[in-house]
Enzyme design. Structure first.
Site, PDB file in Angstrom:
ATOM      1  N   HIS A  20      -5.869  18.087  -2.143  1.00  0.00           N
ATOM      2  CA  HIS A  20      -5.565  18.358  -0.731  1.00  0.00           C
ATOM      3  C   HIS A  20      -4.083  18.642  -0.553  1.00  0.00           C
ATOM      4  O   HIS A  20      -3.348  18.821  -1.540  1.00  0.00           O
ATOM      5  CB  HIS A  20      -6.063  17.203   0.152  1.00  0.00           C
ATOM      6  N   HIS A  23      -1.419  16.546  -2.669  1.00  0.00           N
ATOM      7  CA  HIS A  23      -1.210  17.013  -4.045  1.00  0.00           C
ATOM      8  C   HIS A  23      -0.484  18.357  -4.052  1.00  0.00           C
ATOM      9  O   HIS A  23       0.360  18.624  -4.904  1.00  0.00           O
ATOM     10  CB  HIS A  23      -2.536  17.188  -4.779  1.00  0.00           C
ATOM     11  N   CYS A 129      -8.697  -2.924  -7.862  1.00  0.00           N
ATOM     12  CA  CYS A 129      -9.019  -1.898  -6.863  1.00  0.00           C
ATOM     13  C   CYS A 129      -9.362  -0.618  -7.608  1.00  0.00           C
ATOM     14  O   CYS A 129      -8.514  -0.062  -8.311  1.00  0.00           O
ATOM     15  CB  CYS A 129      -7.845  -1.649  -5.916  1.00  0.00           C
ATOM     16  N   CYS A 132      -7.191   2.493  -6.670  1.00  0.00           N
ATOM     17  CA  CYS A 132      -5.884   2.552  -7.341  1.00  0.00           C
ATOM     18  C   CYS A 132      -6.052   2.600  -8.855  1.00  0.00           C
ATOM     19  O   CYS A 132      -5.097   2.875  -9.564  1.00  0.00           O
ATOM     20  CB  CYS A 132      -5.029   1.324  -7.045  1.00  0.00           C
ATOM     21  N   CYS A 146      -7.458  -3.518   0.059  1.00  0.00           N
ATOM     22  CA  CYS A 146      -6.322  -2.750  -0.477  1.00  0.00           C
ATOM     23  C   CYS A 146      -5.790  -1.886   0.661  1.00  0.00           C
ATOM     24  O   CYS A 146      -6.542  -1.121   1.272  1.00  0.00           O
ATOM     25  CB  CYS A 146      -6.779  -1.855  -1.625  1.00  0.00           C
ATOM     26  N   HIS A 149      -6.388   2.002   0.200  1.00  0.00           N
ATOM     27  CA  HIS A 149      -7.744   2.568   0.168  1.00  0.00           C
ATOM     28  C   HIS A 149      -8.692   1.962   1.197  1.00  0.00           C
ATOM     29  O   HIS A 149      -9.808   2.437   1.361  1.00  0.00           O
ATOM     30  CB  HIS A 149      -8.325   2.458  -1.245  1.00  0.00           C
ATOM     31  N   LYS A 305      -1.929   7.884   5.358  1.00  0.00           N
ATOM     32  CA  LYS A 305      -1.746   8.714   4.171  1.00  0.00           C
ATOM     33  C   LYS A 305      -2.975   9.605   3.975  1.00  0.00           C
ATOM     34  O   LYS A 305      -4.102   9.123   4.006  1.00  0.00           O
ATOM     35  CB  LYS A 305      -1.582   7.827   2.930  1.00  0.00           C
ATOM     36  N   LYS A 308      -8.275  11.251  -0.258  1.00  0.00           N
ATOM     37  CA  LYS A 308      -9.686  11.539  -0.444  1.00  0.00           C
ATOM     38  C   LYS A 308     -10.527  10.354  -0.004  1.00  0.00           C
ATOM     39  O   LYS A 308     -11.554  10.506   0.649  1.00  0.00           O
ATOM     40  CB  LYS A 308      -9.958  11.838  -1.927  1.00  0.00           C
TER      41      LYS A 308
END
Ligand code: ME8
Length: 522
Positions: A20, A23, A129, A132, A146, A149, A305, A308
């Site tokens: 996305h 990246h 996690c 991560c 987490c 996420h 953030k 995905k």
């Protein structure tokens, strides 16, 4: 031309979904730096790739009902397609499932850690996690989840190999404090040192697990001499930066010639792996450390953030299709801070595109080239700059010269080019882009001040001088845009055209564009 080498890497991206805009930012930032270093003559190697092992991948593949290899192959093909669309000029795309190039490097690194006496077997008990792909402590959780996420970690108790990270705490602290391992922005150094201390309450670290027991689906690099264990995905992944250069797999010519990395670009989410674990591995293996970690902020979407796992992603393809890849590259180069977090909205993108590309740059190029064609048939001579007042305004146009090792003639006087190089050389791409738009502003002002469209009726020679100056400036703009907007740079350079370059004369042989560089969006 310099004799320097320049090795730049991006993180290798998880092959569990499409890339996305987050990246894309890492890729474009790195690509701009790689292209810049090629432009100034550095022997450059630019690496990116995919991280294909770990639970995250296995689970995503299971969800789709296919095997992990077929699953990652599909995603990697999409990643590579996107790299092409973005104009990413990587020299190699490393895949961690590559048994010929990557696995020998990962295993050689493991052996090196083992020979240093830094690997031992133990039992890991704690939280993990999967998002991560990392062990996580109670302290790091927010409401039991987490924070990155938004998922609850899993309880794990298993036999693993451990790496003596604690042994390297003091040396890493020293390297960070002395700047031998440089982190940009510098504020991150304190953050990492604080983390280093907080992990144990003193200046050393705990040890870390670097393997996982092989599961139902064996998906990872096997631990050398122990097929019951697979390398922990971060241990496997970090070694890509050297395996890609042939560490462990060939005569290591390329490895010797490019390692250590000059810049490793990454997002702040994975700084601790790159500033603690990676240096510790390298110290243990007695290999040189990267010179600089360039850490950028997050692209947010809806205040969180872009990720995905959170499902709030914007796709780069949308912007490329609607605008162009150079428009997207422009936005990422100039309109965002490489350090702070930023939020992208479609409205803001359109506004900036219209103001700075359709109007700013695009308009200046069209206007100038149309005047050159209409008044002078596209042939504009440098000797026309004899008109003294205009010459003064352009300020001292020097003979074509050599600036910072680039054989680019410089117009303007002021310090445009040196400032551009100064910013680029310290990865301040947004400030370097500002300098380009400052020159575009000067050139616009030049048209406003001299009105060549009127001047041509009263003093054709003077009008030619003005247009000559504009073409000279645009040529410079084209050169400076090579790293950021390669398509646009090429287009401008071709349109402006130069047929003769001499000590005191430069004759432009230009043509007007058949269509605008950037069409306005309503
Ligand atoms: O972490 N904003 O892979 P990954 C800015 N495989 N940058 C972002 C971003 C966002 N919202 N989201 C992702 C991994 N990135 C590991 C790396 S390296 C040995 C292994 C960028 O697919 C940013 O560079 O989760 C971040 O560090 C990277 O993608 C993480 O990609």
């Amino acid at each position: 031309m310099s004799e320097k080498k320049f090795y730049i890497t991006t993180p290798i991206f998880y092959a569990n979904a499409e890339l996305h805009l987050g990246h894309t930012y890492t890729l474009v930032l790195s690509d701009i730096l790689a292209r810049y270093h090629r432009l100034i003559g550095d022997r450059t190697f630019f690496l990116t790739g995919s991280d294909e092992h770990g639970d995250k991948i296995v689970r995503a593949a299971q969800k789709e009902g296919i095997g992990p290899q077929a699953f990652v192959n599909g995603n990697v093909a999409k990643m590579q397609e996107l790299l092409k669309e973005l104009g990413i000029s990587n020299d190699l795309f490393i895949r961690t499932s590559d048994r010929e190039l990557h696995w020998p490097g990962a295993k050689k690194l493991w052996h090196a850690l083992e020979s240093a006496g830094d690997i031992y077997k133990g039992t890991y008990k704690g939280l993990y996690c999967v998002g991560c792909e990392a062990f996580i402590t109670e302290k790091e959780l927010v409401n039991g989840k987490c924070p990155l996420h938004d998922t609850e970690p899993e309880h794990i108790e298993e036999e693993n190999y451990f790496f003596k990270l604690s042994k390297y705490g003091p040396e890493i602290k020293r390297l960070l404090e002395s700047g031998e391992l440089k982190i940009t922005p510098h504020s991150k150094v304190n953050e990492i040192i604080a983390l280093l201390s907080s992990l144990t309450g003193e200046n050393s670290l705990g040890d870390v697990s670097i393997s996982r027991p092989e599961r139902a689906i064996p998906w990872g690099v096997p631990v050398p001499d122990d097929p019951t264990q697979l390398m922990y995905v971060w241990c496997d992944a970090l070694s890509n930066y050297i395996s890609a250069l042939g560490y462990g797999s060939d005569n290591e010519e390329k490895f010797k010639s490019f390692w250590p990395a000059d810049i490793q670009v990454l997002g702040k989410d994975i700084l601790r792996f790159h500033a603690l674990l990676w240096p510790a591995f390298l110290l243990s293996a007695k290999l040189p450390l990267p010179r600089e970690l360039l850490v950028h902020g997050f692209v947010n979407s809806g205040g969180k953030k872009m990720s995905k796992s959170l499902g709030n992603v914007l796709s780069p393809g949308e912007f490329i299709a609607l605008y162009s890849r150079d428009a997207l590259r422009y936005y990422l180069a100039r309109e965002v801070s490489p350090i702070e977090d930023w939020d992208l909205t479609r409205e803001k993108f359109k506004e900036v595109y219209n103001a700075n590309l359709a109007n700013g740059l695009g308009n200046l190029v069209s206007r100038t080239l149309k005047m050159a064609e209409q008044y002078f048939g596209g042939v504009v001579r440098g000797d026309a700059t004899h008109s003294p007042s205009i010459r003064t305004k352009l300020t001292t146009i020097e003979a074509p010269g050599d600036v910072a090792g680039l054989n680019i003639p410089y117009i303007i006087t002021n310090d445009i080019l040196p400032r551009y190089h100064k910013h680029m050389s310290v990865s301040e791409i947004n400030k370097a882009a500002d300098v380009v738009w400052e020159l575009i502003g000067h050139l616009d002002q030049f048209v406003t001040d001299y009105e060549p469209f009127k001047l041509v009726k009263t003093d054709k020679k003077a009008a030619e001088a003005v247009i000559w100056g504009l073409l000279y400036g645009l040529r410079e703009v084209g050169q400076m845009l090579v790293p950021m907007m390669p398509d646009t740079a090429e287009r401008i350079t071709l349109l402006v055209g130069v047929s003769l370059v001499g000590a005191d004369e430069m004759v432009f042989n230009s043509k007007a564009p058949s269509e605008p560089l950037f069409r306005r969006k309503e």
